[in-house]
Design a protein around this motif. Structure first.
Motif, PDB file in Angstrom:
ATOM      1  N   ALA A  54       0.761  -1.228  -0.028  1.00 13.49           N
ATOM      2  CA  ALA A  54      -0.072  -0.025  -0.094  1.00 13.49           C
ATOM      3  C   ALA A  54       0.942   1.162  -0.070  1.00 13.49           C
ATOM      4  O   ALA A  54       0.601   2.216  -0.855  1.00 13.49           O
ATOM      5  N   PHE A  55       1.938   1.320   0.785  1.00  7.21           N
ATOM      6  CA  PHE A  55       2.683   2.409   0.996  1.00  7.21           C
ATOM      7  C   PHE A  55       3.635   2.610  -0.315  1.00  7.21           C
ATOM      8  O   PHE A  55       4.092   3.483  -0.722  1.00  7.21           O
ATOM      9  N   ALA A  56       3.959   1.573  -0.932  1.00  8.31           N
ATOM     10  CA  ALA A  56       4.875   1.335  -2.200  1.00  8.31           C
ATOM     11  C   ALA A  56       4.157   1.942  -3.235  1.00  8.31           C
ATOM     12  O   ALA A  56       4.686   2.874  -4.035  1.00  8.31           O
ATOM     13  N   ILE A  57       2.899   1.958  -3.327  1.00  8.81           N
ATOM     14  CA  ILE A  57       2.065   2.580  -4.687  1.00  8.81           C
ATOM     15  C   ILE A  57       2.079   4.068  -4.294  1.00  8.81           C
ATOM     16  O   ILE A  57       2.576   4.860  -5.178  1.00  8.81           O
ATOM     17  N   ALA A  58       1.841   4.456  -2.923  1.00  8.99           N
ATOM     18  CA  ALA A  58       2.056   6.068  -2.832  1.00  8.99           C
ATOM     19  C   ALA A  58       3.634   6.509  -3.109  1.00  8.99           C
ATOM     20  O   ALA A  58       3.525   7.373  -3.291  1.00  8.99           O
ATOM     21  N   THR A 242      -1.496   8.051  -5.204  1.00  7.61           N
ATOM     22  CA  THR A 242      -1.220   8.067  -3.964  1.00  7.61           C
ATOM     23  C   THR A 242      -2.764   7.860  -3.177  1.00  7.61           C
ATOM     24  O   THR A 242      -2.676   7.010  -2.152  1.00  7.61           O
ATOM     25  N   GLY A 243      -3.778   8.149  -3.975  1.00  2.00           N
ATOM     26  CA  GLY A 243      -5.087   7.752  -3.436  1.00  2.00           C
ATOM     27  C   GLY A 243      -5.485   6.467  -3.436  1.00  2.00           C
ATOM     28  O   GLY A 243      -5.905   5.846  -2.467  1.00  2.00           O
ATOM     29  N   VAL A 244      -4.868   5.675  -4.352  1.00  4.61           N
ATOM     30  CA  VAL A 244      -4.944   4.115  -4.434  1.00  4.61           C
ATOM     31  C   VAL A 244      -4.241   3.551  -3.088  1.00  4.61           C
ATOM     32  O   VAL A 244      -4.851   2.628  -2.611  1.00  4.61           O
ATOM     33  N   GLY A 245      -3.017   3.902  -2.813  1.00  2.00           N
ATOM     34  CA  GLY A 245      -2.536   3.635  -1.558  1.00  2.00           C
ATOM     35  C   GLY A 245      -3.166   4.032  -0.507  1.00  2.00           C
ATOM     36  O   GLY A 245      -3.056   3.059   0.547  1.00  2.00           O
ATOM     37  N   GLY A 246      -3.700   5.116  -0.450  1.00  5.04           N
ATOM     38  CA  GLY A 246      -4.609   5.611   0.866  1.00  5.04           C
ATOM     39  C   GLY A 246      -5.795   4.733   0.891  1.00  5.04           C
ATOM     40  O   GLY A 246      -5.928   4.209   2.023  1.00  5.04           O
ATOM     41  N   ALA A 247      -6.476   4.302  -0.159  1.00  2.60           N
ATOM     42  CA  ALA A 247      -7.643   3.514   0.018  1.00  2.60           C
ATOM     43  C   ALA A 247      -7.362   1.984   0.559  1.00  2.60           C
ATOM     44  O   ALA A 247      -7.933   1.568   1.313  1.00  2.60           O
ATOM     45  N   MET A 248      -6.170   1.450  -0.262  1.00  2.00           N
ATOM     46  CA  MET A 248      -5.695   0.220   0.363  1.00  2.00           C
ATOM     47  C   MET A 248      -5.317   0.163   1.603  1.00  2.00           C
ATOM     48  O   MET A 248      -5.675  -0.786   2.405  1.00  2.00           O
ATOM     49  N   TYR A 249      -4.783   1.226   2.217  1.00  2.00           N
ATOM     50  CA  TYR A 249      -4.475   1.295   3.538  1.00  2.00           C
ATOM     51  C   TYR A 249      -5.425   1.374   4.527  1.00  2.00           C
ATOM     52  O   TYR A 249      -5.661   0.792   5.685  1.00  2.00           O
ATOM     53  N   ALA A 250      -6.598   2.186   4.063  1.00  2.00           N
ATOM     54  CA  ALA A 250      -7.861   2.185   4.926  1.00  2.00           C
ATOM     55  C   ALA A 250      -8.214   0.902   5.059  1.00  2.00           C
ATOM     56  O   ALA A 250      -8.679   0.555   6.213  1.00  2.00           O
ATOM     57  N   PHE A 251      -8.443  -0.015   4.006  1.00  2.00           N
ATOM     58  CA  PHE A 251      -9.144  -1.202   4.100  1.00  2.00           C
ATOM     59  C   PHE A 251      -8.374  -2.372   5.050  1.00  2.00           C
ATOM     60  O   PHE A 251      -9.005  -2.974   5.606  1.00  2.00           O
ATOM     61  N   LEU A 252      -7.066  -2.014   4.656  1.00  2.00           N
ATOM     62  CA  LEU A 252      -6.353  -2.840   5.578  1.00  2.00           C
ATOM     63  C   LEU A 252      -6.273  -2.532   7.081  1.00  2.00           C
ATOM     64  O   LEU A 252      -6.301  -3.485   7.947  1.00  2.00           O
TER      65      LEU A 252
END
Length: 346
Positions: A54-58, A242-252
Motif C-alpha cells: 500500500a505504501f509502495a504505491i504511494a 497516492t489515493g490508490v495507496g490511501g484506499a488500500m491502507y484504509a481497508f487494511l
C-alpha cells in the motif's frame, strides 16, 4: 498512444525486463503472489507485506513529483488521507459497501484534491511549492479535525469490512482468510497495475517532458513546453495514485484518524521512503517503502525512541549515499562487474 510511443515503451520494457533488477522484480512479484501459501507465513507477515505494498504505491506516485519533476511535496497526506476518508465517509453515510465501487470513489476524491491543491501550488517552485502544499494539506487536516459531527474528529472513522463483487468474504472465510485471501490479492494487484501504469507514463513522452522540466525549466519554456500545466498534470497523476495507496491502507487498517492519515508527518514518511530507496530509480521508492516499514517494525520492538533510529538511518543515507539503497546496489554491482572484467583480462 501513438505508434512511436508504443514502440518506445515496448523497447524500454524489453530492455528493462532482461536486466538483473527486472528479473529480480519479476521473481519478487511471483513470490508475493505465493506468500500467503508458504508454510512459514503467518497473519503478521501477510499484514506487513500488504502494508508495504500500500505504501509502495504511494511512494512510487510521490516519486513522480520528487524524482521526475523535481518538486518536493509535503502535502501528499492530503491525497493519501483524502482517499481514505472518502471511502470511510461513504461507507458511514451510505449503503455502499462494495470494494470495487469504494476504490474508484477514493481515487476520484484524491484526484479532485490534487487538482485543486496542485492548481494553486504549481505557480511556485522549490521551497515555496513545498510549503504551499504543506499549508493546503494541513488545512484539510484541520477541517477534518474540527468537523467532529461528520468526520468523527480525533476519534476518526471505522472502516467496516467491504464486500467483494457482492460477497462477504469475512463471513465466508473469517478474518484470517479475508486478510490473507481476497484483500491481500486486491492490494497486490493494485500495486502491480499502478506500477505498470506509472512506469508506462514515466517512459512515455509525458515522462520525458517532466524530466526536461526537472533538469531545466527555463530551457523547457524556451522550446515551448507549458511548464505550469505539466507540473499540474504531474501533481494530479501523483495524487491519484497516492489515493490508490490511501484506499488500500484504509481497508487494511480498518480505522482511520486525522493523525494517521492526514497529518503532515505522513507526507514526510512518503518523502523518507522515496529518498531511502532512491529517487533516481523507478523502483527505488518500492525498496524504500519495504525498508522503511521493516526498520520501523523492528525499531518499535526494541525501543520507544524508534523515531531516533529512523532519523539516524535517514541521516546516514543522505550523508553517505544520496541515491539510497538502489544507489548502494548499483555501486556493488559496478564493483563486481569491474572485478570480473579485470579477472577476465588477466
Amino acid at each position: 498512444m501513438s505508434q512511436n510511443t508504443a514502440t518506445g515503451v515496448a523497447t524500454a520494457l524489453k530492455r528493462n525486463l532482461t536486466t538483473a533488477p527486472g528479473i529480480a522484480s519479476i521473481v519478487l512479484i511471483l513470490g508475493a503472489f505465493a506468500l500467503p501459501y508458504l508454510p512459514s507465513t503467518g497473519q503478521f507477515e501477510v499484514f506487513l507485506t500488504a502494508q508495504i505494498l500500500a505504501f509502495a504505491i504511494a511512494a512510487i506516485a510521490y516519486n513522480v513529483l520528487l524524482g521526475y519533476t523535481g518538486l518536493l511535496s509535503f502535502g501528499h497526506a492530503a491525497f493519501f488521507g483524502g482517499s481514505a476518508y472518502a471511502v470511510g465517509l461513504v461507507m458511514r453515510y451510505t449503503s455502499i459497501n462494495e470494494i470495487f465501487l469504494l476504490i474508484p470513489i477514493g481515487i476520484l476524491a484524491a484526484g479532485a484534491i490534487a487538482a485543486v491543491i496542485g492548481y494553486i501550488s504549481v505557480r511556485h517552485t522549490e521551497v515555496y511549492y513545498a510549503l504551499l502544499m504543506l499549508a493546503l494539506g494541513f488545512l484539510l487536516y484541520i477541517v477534518t479535525l474540527k468537523f467532529y459531527t461528520y468526520t468523527g474528529g480525533t476519534d476518526g472513522v471505522p472502516i467496516s469490512t467491504p464486500t467483494v463483487a457482492g460477497i462477504n468474504y469475512l463471513e465466508l472465510w473469517g478474518y484470517a482468510g479475508y486478510l490473507g485471501g481476497v484483500l491481500y490479492y486486491i492490494i497486490l494487484l493494485s500495486f502491480v497495475l499502478s506500477a505498470v501504469l506509472l512506469w508506462v507514463f514515466m517512459n512515455s513522452p509525458f515522462g520525458l517532458t517532466l524530466r526536461t522540466i526537472r533538469d531545466s525549466p527555463e530551457r523547457a519554456r524556451a522550446i515551448g513546453i507549458p511548464v505550469h500545466r505539466y507540473r499540474w498534470y504531474a501533481t494530479i497523476i501523483s495524487g491519484v495514485f497516492t489515493g490508490v495507496g490511501g484506499a488500500m491502507y484504509a481497508f487494511l487498517n480498518g480505522h482511520i484518524t486525522p493523525d494517521t492519515m492526514l497529518h503532515w508527518s505522513r507526507s514526510g514518511e512518503l518523502a523518507f521512503m522515496t529518498v531511502l530507496g532512491g529517487t533516481g530509480s523507478f523502483f527505488g521508492p518500492v525498496v524504500g517503502a519495504g525498508a522503511f516499514i521493516l526498520i520501523r517494525s523492528q525499531a518499535q520492538q526494541i525501543t520507544e525512541y524508534w523515531h531516533f533510529m529512523m532519523g539516524f538511518v535517514l541521516f546516514l543515507v543522505i550523508v553517505f549515499e544520496p541515491q539510497g539503497i538502489t544507489g548502494i546496489a548499483k555501486r556493488v554491482r559496478d564493483a563486481v562487474t569491474t572485478k570480473l572484467n579485470n579477472r577476465g583480462e588477466n
